[in-house]
Design a protein around this motif. Structure first.
Motif, short mmCIF file in Angstrom:
data_model
loop_
_atom_site.label_atom_id
_atom_site.label_comp_id
_atom_site.label_asym_id
_atom_site.label_seq_id
_atom_site.Cartn_x
_atom_site.Cartn_y
_atom_site.Cartn_z
N SER A 221 0.85 -1.19 0.00
CA SER A 221 0.00 0.00 0.00
C SER A 221 0.88 1.23 0.00
O SER A 221 2.08 1.16 0.30
N ASP A 222 0.29 2.36 -0.34
CA ASP A 222 0.99 3.63 -0.14
C ASP A 222 1.19 3.82 1.36
O ASP A 222 0.39 3.34 2.17
N SER A 223 2.24 4.52 1.74
CA SER A 223 2.63 4.59 3.15
C SER A 223 1.63 5.35 4.01
O SER A 223 1.34 4.94 5.13
N GLU A 224 1.11 6.45 3.50
CA GLU A 224 0.24 7.30 4.31
C GLU A 224 -1.23 6.98 4.07
O GLU A 224 -1.67 6.87 2.92
N PRO A 225 -2.01 6.83 5.16
CA PRO A 225 -3.44 6.60 4.99
C PRO A 225 -4.13 7.87 4.50
O PRO A 225 -3.57 8.98 4.61
N ARG A 268 -18.47 1.58 6.13
CA ARG A 268 -17.71 1.33 4.92
C ARG A 268 -17.08 2.62 4.39
O ARG A 268 -15.96 2.62 3.90
N LEU A 269 -17.80 3.73 4.51
CA LEU A 269 -17.33 4.99 3.96
C LEU A 269 -16.42 5.77 4.92
O LEU A 269 -15.43 6.36 4.50
N TYR A 270 -16.75 5.74 6.21
CA TYR A 270 -16.03 6.58 7.17
C TYR A 270 -15.21 5.78 8.19
O TYR A 270 -14.59 6.37 9.07
N GLY A 271 -15.18 4.46 8.05
CA GLY A 271 -14.40 3.65 8.97
C GLY A 271 -12.91 3.70 8.66
O GLY A 271 -12.46 4.30 7.68
N ASN A 272 -12.15 3.05 9.51
CA ASN A 272 -10.70 2.97 9.36
C ASN A 272 -10.29 1.59 8.83
O ASN A 272 -10.92 0.59 9.14
N PHE A 273 -9.25 1.59 8.02
CA PHE A 273 -8.63 0.32 7.60
C PHE A 273 -7.22 0.66 7.13
O PHE A 273 -6.98 0.95 5.96
N TYR A 274 -6.29 0.63 8.06
CA TYR A 274 -4.92 1.10 7.82
C TYR A 274 -3.96 -0.08 7.96
O TYR A 274 -3.91 -0.74 8.98
N ILE A 275 -3.20 -0.35 6.90
CA ILE A 275 -2.21 -1.42 6.94
C ILE A 275 -0.80 -0.84 6.87
O ILE A 275 -0.59 0.25 6.31
N SER A 276 0.13 -1.55 7.44
CA SER A 276 1.53 -1.14 7.41
C SER A 276 2.26 -1.84 6.27
O SER A 276 2.14 -3.06 6.10
N ASN A 277 3.03 -1.08 5.50
CA ASN A 277 3.85 -1.66 4.44
C ASN A 277 5.33 -1.68 4.84
O ASN A 277 6.21 -1.74 3.98
N ALA A 278 5.59 -1.62 6.15
CA ALA A 278 6.97 -1.53 6.65
C ALA A 278 7.81 -2.73 6.22
O ALA A 278 8.99 -2.58 5.87
N PHE A 284 12.76 -4.59 0.48
CA PHE A 284 13.13 -4.17 -0.86
C PHE A 284 13.68 -2.75 -0.95
O PHE A 284 14.02 -2.29 -2.03
N SER A 285 13.77 -2.07 0.19
CA SER A 285 14.26 -0.68 0.19
C SER A 285 13.55 0.14 -0.87
O SER A 285 14.17 0.87 -1.65
N ILE A 286 12.24 -0.02 -0.90
CA ILE A 286 11.43 0.63 -1.93
C ILE A 286 10.53 1.66 -1.27
O ILE A 286 10.01 1.44 -0.18
N GLN A 287 10.39 2.80 -1.91
CA GLN A 287 9.58 3.88 -1.37
C GLN A 287 8.47 4.26 -2.34
O GLN A 287 8.68 4.26 -3.54
N ASP A 288 7.31 4.56 -1.77
CA ASP A 288 6.24 5.06 -2.64
C ASP A 288 6.39 6.56 -2.79
O ASP A 288 7.30 7.19 -2.22
N SER A 289 5.47 7.17 -3.51
CA SER A 289 5.60 8.59 -3.85
C SER A 289 5.08 9.51 -2.78
O SER A 289 5.20 10.72 -2.88
N ILE A 290 4.44 8.95 -1.73
CA ILE A 290 3.85 9.80 -0.70
C ILE A 290 4.86 10.06 0.41
O ILE A 290 5.53 9.14 0.85
#
Length: 290
Positions: A221-225, A268-278, A284-290
């Protein structure tokens, strides 16, 4: 590299096929709805019946029945995964990248949790249940058939797909009408995935000659929710549309939450669902654009 791609006729699959081809890979497209041998597009049955003069280095399995499948369709989703594994033997392929979903962890809620690959698996919707069963099939068959797997658990992709739930929001913003919302939508946290970041992740895994992704599961996922109201604004930017948010009083939200049928839509619209891509970024030492 020779790559077989399922779901290649869909929006994401067709983009993937073209971008991976531009990166220098040879693409064998596998589709349930299209067949064109001149374009290297074959159906599942054709792969089984035709002896192709190609050995596939990796199969990317992104095909799915649909993201809103029913309980009765779970068996079809799992059967599709088994079919793909059978095709691997025919294509002399030892590596599969499987597109799963963060729905294997559960669903949107008003609790603020951050899910990692080690979090409890508790799918609620049928899509999440189906993908979790597919994950189990792939990991079990990896030992029996001596294949390597990489499982990518993904949130909604930030792409305008009319068949997706996110596509509904794109349609709403496209109309350029005021959008009623609530202040709770300024602070909730939801993970999303940009197409370019997903493409860069898959390309890194295809070129992984050190086995970093072998028999591993990654949250991608992108890093920032993104909050719901910021999501509306981002979609507006993508569509070059001005977004007008009309904030409704909080008591209306509370009243709507007291109605079961509306409560599910609000979560579904206003709930939270945050995953870590750490884990992904560390391996892979890979960074997203955010």
């Amino acid at each position: 590299m020779n790559i077989a791609l399922t779901g290649s006729a869909g929006l994401i699959g067709s983009n993937f096929a073209e971008d991976l081809k531009k990166a220098g890979h040879a693409i064998l497209r596998i589709s349930s709805s299209n067949s064109d041998h001149n374009e290297h597009i074959y159906s599942y049955d054709e792969i089984k019946s035709i002896k192709l003069s190609i050995n596939v280095d990796c199969i990317i399995h992104l095909a799915s029945i649909n993201s809103n499948l029913t309980q009765e369709e779970i068996t079809l989703e799992v059967a599709l995964a088994k079919t793909v594994i059978d095709l691997m033997e025919i294509l002399d392929c030892k590596k599969i990248i499987f597109f799963s979903t963060i729905k294997v962890y559960g669903d949107n809620s008003f609790e603020k949790n951050i899910f990692t690959e080690d979090s409890n698996l508790d799918p609620i919707c049928d899509y999440g249940k189906a993908k979790l069963e597919c994950e189990s099939v792939i990991t079990q068959y990896s030992e029996k058939k001596h294949i390597n797997y990489t499982i990518l658990r993904m949130p909604p992709l930030m792409i305008n797909n009319p068949k997706s739930n996110l596509g509904t929001l794109y349609k709403l913003v496209q109309k350029s009408i005021p959008i009623p919302t609530f202040k709770i939508g300024n602070n909730n946290q939801r993970s999303f995935l940009s197409y370019n970041f997903l493409l860069s992740v898959v390309q890194a895994m295809l070129l992984d000659d050190q086995g970093k992704s072998t028999n591993e599961i990654f949250n991608v996922s992108d890093s920032e929710p993104i909050s719901t109201n910021d999501l509306f604004r981002i979609i507006g930017i993508n569509l070059n549309k001005k977004v007008w948010l009309i904030y409704l009083p909080s008591f209306i939200f509370k009243f709507m939450m007291s109605i079961n049928r509306l409560q599910l839509n609000l979560i579904r619209l206003y709930g939270n669902f945050y995953i870590s891509n750490a884990k992904l970024k560390e391996v892979f030492s890979i960074q997203d654009s955010i």
